[in-house]
Scaffold this motif. Sequence first.
Motif, PDB file in Angstrom:
ATOM      1  N   GLY A   1     -52.724 -67.480  11.140  1.00  0.00           N
ATOM      2  CA  GLY A   1     -52.691 -66.760  10.036  1.00  0.00           C
ATOM      3  C   GLY A   1     -53.868 -67.207   9.205  1.00  0.00           C
ATOM      4  N   ARG A   2     -54.574 -68.089   9.613  1.00  0.00           N
ATOM      5  CA  ARG A   2     -55.935 -68.234   9.003  1.00  0.00           C
ATOM      6  C   ARG A   2     -56.899 -67.152   9.144  1.00  0.00           C
ATOM      7  NH1 ARG A   2     -54.952 -73.627  11.002  1.00  0.00           N
ATOM      8  NH2 ARG A   2     -54.843 -75.079   9.462  1.00  0.00           N
ATOM      9  N   ASP A   3     -56.839 -66.423  10.505  1.00  0.00           N
ATOM     10  CA  ASP A   3     -57.858 -65.507  10.564  1.00  0.00           C
ATOM     11  C   ASP A   3     -57.072 -64.204  11.010  1.00  0.00           C
ATOM     12  OD1 ASP A   3     -57.066 -66.182  13.033  1.00  0.00           O
ATOM     13  OD2 ASP A   3     -58.969 -67.513  13.594  1.00  0.00           O
ATOM     14  N   THR A   4     -55.881 -64.067  11.067  1.00  0.00           N
ATOM     15  CA  THR A   4     -54.870 -62.956  11.454  1.00  0.00           C
ATOM     16  C   THR A   4     -53.935 -62.505  10.371  1.00  0.00           C
ATOM     17  OG1 THR A   4     -55.065 -63.660  13.568  1.00  0.00           O
ATOM     18  CG2 THR A   4     -53.509 -61.978  13.253  1.00  0.00           C
ATOM     19  N   ASP A   5     -53.865 -61.208  10.028  1.00  0.00           N
ATOM     20  CA  ASP A   5     -52.753 -60.786   9.204  1.00  0.00           C
ATOM     21  C   ASP A   5     -51.683 -60.264  10.039  1.00  0.00           C
ATOM     22  OD1 ASP A   5     -51.237 -59.606   7.519  1.00  0.00           O
ATOM     23  OD2 ASP A   5     -52.467 -58.252   6.654  1.00  0.00           O
ATOM     24  N   LYS A   6     -50.752 -61.160  10.261  1.00  0.00           N
ATOM     25  CA  LYS A   6     -49.524 -60.815  11.251  1.00  0.00           C
ATOM     26  C   LYS A   6     -48.569 -59.786  10.930  1.00  0.00           C
ATOM     27  CE  LYS A   6     -49.600 -65.619  12.908  1.00  0.00           C
ATOM     28  NZ  LYS A   6     -49.064 -66.895  13.184  1.00  0.00           N
ATOM     29  N   PHE A   7     -48.453 -59.311   9.650  1.00  0.00           N
ATOM     30  CA  PHE A   7     -47.885 -58.293   8.939  1.00  0.00           C
ATOM     31  C   PHE A   7     -48.561 -57.090   8.495  1.00  0.00           C
ATOM     32  CE2 PHE A   7     -45.026 -61.930   8.469  1.00  0.00           C
ATOM     33  CZ  PHE A   7     -43.864 -61.676   8.762  1.00  0.00           C
ATOM     34  N   SER A   8     -49.842 -56.853   9.286  1.00  0.00           N
ATOM     35  CA  SER A   8     -50.804 -55.652   8.886  1.00  0.00           C
ATOM     36  C   SER A   8     -50.271 -54.485   9.139  1.00  0.00           C
ATOM     37  CB  SER A   8     -51.991 -55.993   9.708  1.00  0.00           C
ATOM     38  OG  SER A   8     -51.908 -55.962  11.054  1.00  0.00           O
ATOM     39  N   HIS A   9     -49.279 -54.311  10.137  1.00  0.00           N
ATOM     40  CA  HIS A   9     -48.738 -52.950  10.640  1.00  0.00           C
ATOM     41  C   HIS A   9     -47.256 -53.018  10.350  1.00  0.00           C
ATOM     42  CE1 HIS A   9     -52.544 -52.037  12.045  1.00  0.00           C
ATOM     43  NE2 HIS A   9     -52.679 -53.006  12.784  1.00  0.00           N
ATOM     44  N   VAL A  10     -46.699 -53.957   9.562  1.00  0.00           N
ATOM     45  CA  VAL A  10     -45.358 -53.928   9.129  1.00  0.00           C
ATOM     46  C   VAL A  10     -45.033 -53.774   7.590  1.00  0.00           C
ATOM     47  CG1 VAL A  10     -43.171 -55.451   9.350  1.00  0.00           C
ATOM     48  CG2 VAL A  10     -44.955 -55.579  11.145  1.00  0.00           C
ATOM     49  N   SER A  11     -44.018 -52.749   7.586  1.00  0.00           N
ATOM     50  CA  SER A  11     -43.596 -52.661   6.243  1.00  0.00           C
ATOM     51  C   SER A  11     -42.368 -53.255   6.158  1.00  0.00           C
ATOM     52  CB  SER A  11     -43.348 -50.928   6.041  1.00  0.00           C
ATOM     53  OG  SER A  11     -42.871 -50.809   4.662  1.00  0.00           O
ATOM     54  N   ALA A  12     -42.190 -54.497   5.503  1.00  0.00           N
ATOM     55  CA  ALA A  12     -41.000 -55.466   5.460  1.00  0.00           C
ATOM     56  C   ALA A  12     -40.438 -55.558   4.217  1.00  0.00           C
ATOM     57  CB  ALA A  12     -41.540 -56.828   5.944  1.00  0.00           C
ATOM     58  N   GLU A  13     -39.082 -55.778   4.159  1.00  0.00           N
ATOM     59  CA  GLU A  13     -38.083 -56.101   3.101  1.00  0.00           C
ATOM     60  C   GLU A  13     -38.451 -57.109   2.502  1.00  0.00           C
ATOM     61  OE1 GLU A  13     -33.532 -56.515   2.370  1.00  0.00           O
ATOM     62  OE2 GLU A  13     -34.205 -55.501   3.977  1.00  0.00           O
ATOM     63  N   ARG A  14     -38.184 -57.582   1.288  1.00  0.00           N
ATOM     64  CA  ARG A  14     -38.359 -58.950   0.765  1.00  0.00           C
ATOM     65  C   ARG A  14     -37.213 -59.580   0.170  1.00  0.00           C
ATOM     66  NH1 ARG A  14     -43.934 -60.086   0.639  1.00  0.00           N
ATOM     67  NH2 ARG A  14     -45.109 -58.301   1.354  1.00  0.00           N
ATOM     68  N   THR A  15     -37.087 -60.816   0.121  1.00  0.00           N
ATOM     69  CA  THR A  15     -36.197 -61.662  -0.670  1.00  0.00           C
ATOM     70  C   THR A  15     -36.544 -61.574  -2.075  1.00  0.00           C
ATOM     71  OG1 THR A  15     -37.064 -63.670   0.310  1.00  0.00           O
ATOM     72  CG2 THR A  15     -35.288 -62.634   1.481  1.00  0.00           C
ATOM     73  N   ALA A  16     -35.763 -62.532  -2.777  1.00  0.00           N
ATOM     74  CA  ALA A  16     -35.826 -62.653  -4.300  1.00  0.00           C
ATOM     75  C   ALA A  16     -37.164 -63.451  -4.609  1.00  0.00           C
ATOM     76  CB  ALA A  16     -34.807 -63.096  -4.937  1.00  0.00           C
ATOM     77  N   ASN A  17     -37.389 -64.232  -3.594  1.00  0.00           N
ATOM     78  CA  ASN A  17     -38.700 -65.252  -3.724  1.00  0.00           C
ATOM     79  C   ASN A  17     -39.949 -64.552  -3.573  1.00  0.00           C
ATOM     80  OD1 ASN A  17     -38.847 -65.069  -1.105  1.00  0.00           O
ATOM     81  ND2 ASN A  17     -38.374 -67.242  -0.596  1.00  0.00           N
ATOM     82  N   GLY A  18     -40.041 -63.242  -3.191  1.00  0.00           N
ATOM     83  CA  GLY A  18     -40.972 -62.465  -2.868  1.00  0.00           C
ATOM     84  C   GLY A  18     -41.604 -62.426  -1.322  1.00  0.00           C
ATOM     85  N   LEU A  19     -40.758 -63.348  -0.614  1.00  0.00           N
ATOM     86  CA  LEU A  19     -41.520 -63.496   0.814  1.00  0.00           C
ATOM     87  C   LEU A  19     -40.773 -62.371   1.838  1.00  0.00           C
ATOM     88  CD1 LEU A  19     -41.448 -67.305   1.300  1.00  0.00           C
ATOM     89  CD2 LEU A  19     -43.161 -65.793   0.479  1.00  0.00           C
ATOM     90  N   VAL A  20     -41.563 -62.145   2.761  1.00  0.00           N
ATOM     91  CA  VAL A  20     -41.073 -61.001   3.633  1.00  0.00           C
ATOM     92  C   VAL A  20     -39.824 -61.554   4.620  1.00  0.00           C
ATOM     93  CG1 VAL A  20     -43.278 -59.908   3.829  1.00  0.00           C
ATOM     94  CG2 VAL A  20     -42.828 -61.333   5.485  1.00  0.00           C
ATOM     95  N   ILE A  21     -39.309 -60.502   5.007  1.00  0.00           N
ATOM     96  CA  ILE A  21     -38.040 -60.713   6.091  1.00  0.00           C
ATOM     97  C   ILE A  21     -38.518 -60.144   7.209  1.00  0.00           C
ATOM     98  CG2 ILE A  21     -35.837 -59.939   6.887  1.00  0.00           C
ATOM     99  CD1 ILE A  21     -34.982 -59.967   3.867  1.00  0.00           C
ATOM    100  N   VAL A  22     -38.717 -60.831   8.481  1.00  0.00           N
ATOM    101  CA  VAL A  22     -39.038 -60.059   9.769  1.00  0.00           C
ATOM    102  C   VAL A  22     -38.403 -58.855   9.667  1.00  0.00           C
ATOM    103  CG1 VAL A  22     -39.225 -60.142  12.223  1.00  0.00           C
ATOM    104  CG2 VAL A  22     -40.058 -62.001  10.651  1.00  0.00           C
ATOM    105  N   PRO A  23     -38.594 -57.559   9.986  1.00  0.00           N
ATOM    106  CA  PRO A  23     -37.807 -56.416   9.808  1.00  0.00           C
ATOM    107  C   PRO A  23     -36.913 -56.211  11.331  1.00  0.00           C
ATOM    108  CG  PRO A  23     -39.879 -55.760  10.479  1.00  0.00           C
ATOM    109  CD  PRO A  23     -40.137 -57.299  10.235  1.00  0.00           C
ATOM    110  N   ASP A  24     -37.443 -56.604  12.573  1.00  0.00           N
ATOM    111  CA  ASP A  24     -36.711 -56.467  13.856  1.00  0.00           C
ATOM    112  C   ASP A  24     -36.369 -57.755  14.470  1.00  0.00           C
ATOM    113  OD1 ASP A  24     -36.976 -53.598  13.606  1.00  0.00           O
ATOM    114  OD2 ASP A  24     -39.128 -53.955  13.946  1.00  0.00           O
ATOM    115  N   TYR A  25     -34.885 -57.749  15.146  1.00  0.00           N
ATOM    116  CA  TYR A  25     -34.762 -58.809  16.168  1.00  0.00           C
ATOM    117  C   TYR A  25     -34.435 -60.022  15.215  1.00  0.00           C
ATOM    118  CZ  TYR A  25     -37.357 -55.721  18.922  1.00  0.00           C
ATOM    119  OH  TYR A  25     -37.878 -54.512  19.844  1.00  0.00           O
TER     120      TYR A  25
END
Length: 201
Positions: free
Chosen positions: A84-108
């Motif tokens: 994650g230092r040099d990669t945006d692992k969610f660059s092509h993902v539109s993900a839902e978020r929890t109340a803490n503002g963090l993403v939920i992995v959308p699949d699997y």
Amino acid sequence: MDLSALFKISYGLYVVTSNDGQKDNGIIVNTVTQVTDSPARVAVTINKQNYSHDVIKNTGIMNVNCLTNGAPFSLFENFGFKSGRDTDKFSHVSAERTANGLVIVPDYVNAVISLKVESYIDIDTHGMFICTVTETKKFADTENMTYSYYHKNVKPAVKPTAKKGFICKICGYVYDGETLPEDYICPLCKHGAADFEPITE
């Protein structure tokens, strides 16, 4: 000692998500354990060399996304073999978020658990985060992927290209050399020398 005996301990596989203030991040871990039920507390251990370790230590929050048996190897490549230092692992993902503002992995994923860090234990190469559960969401009753299932059914068979050297039993990285240093850390999966074995012709 035959350290492969430790592989007999059962593990689940999870994507732990966090955010460094600029972008979302995620890492594959197999070290998530519920430690108490009242209050609900969970321990998550992460290698200090992983970017997620520093992000979580700084922010004090994370989400644990529970992977199902349907998760493909490409998911592990994205969250396990890149930094994650040099990669945006969610660059092509539109993900839902929890109340803490963090993403939920959308699949699997069959559930997500939001955590707030209460204490930190330094265990040499790793850091253990003792956390309080702040939110949970259950999506399905599908089976959780185990470490054993991943190795038997998801991870491609390793085909080493070098005739001499050592191969990582976890991810298949090949170290080319006559002797593997005792303190060597795999650059891909961050496992130590104990998880390498000699390549035989």
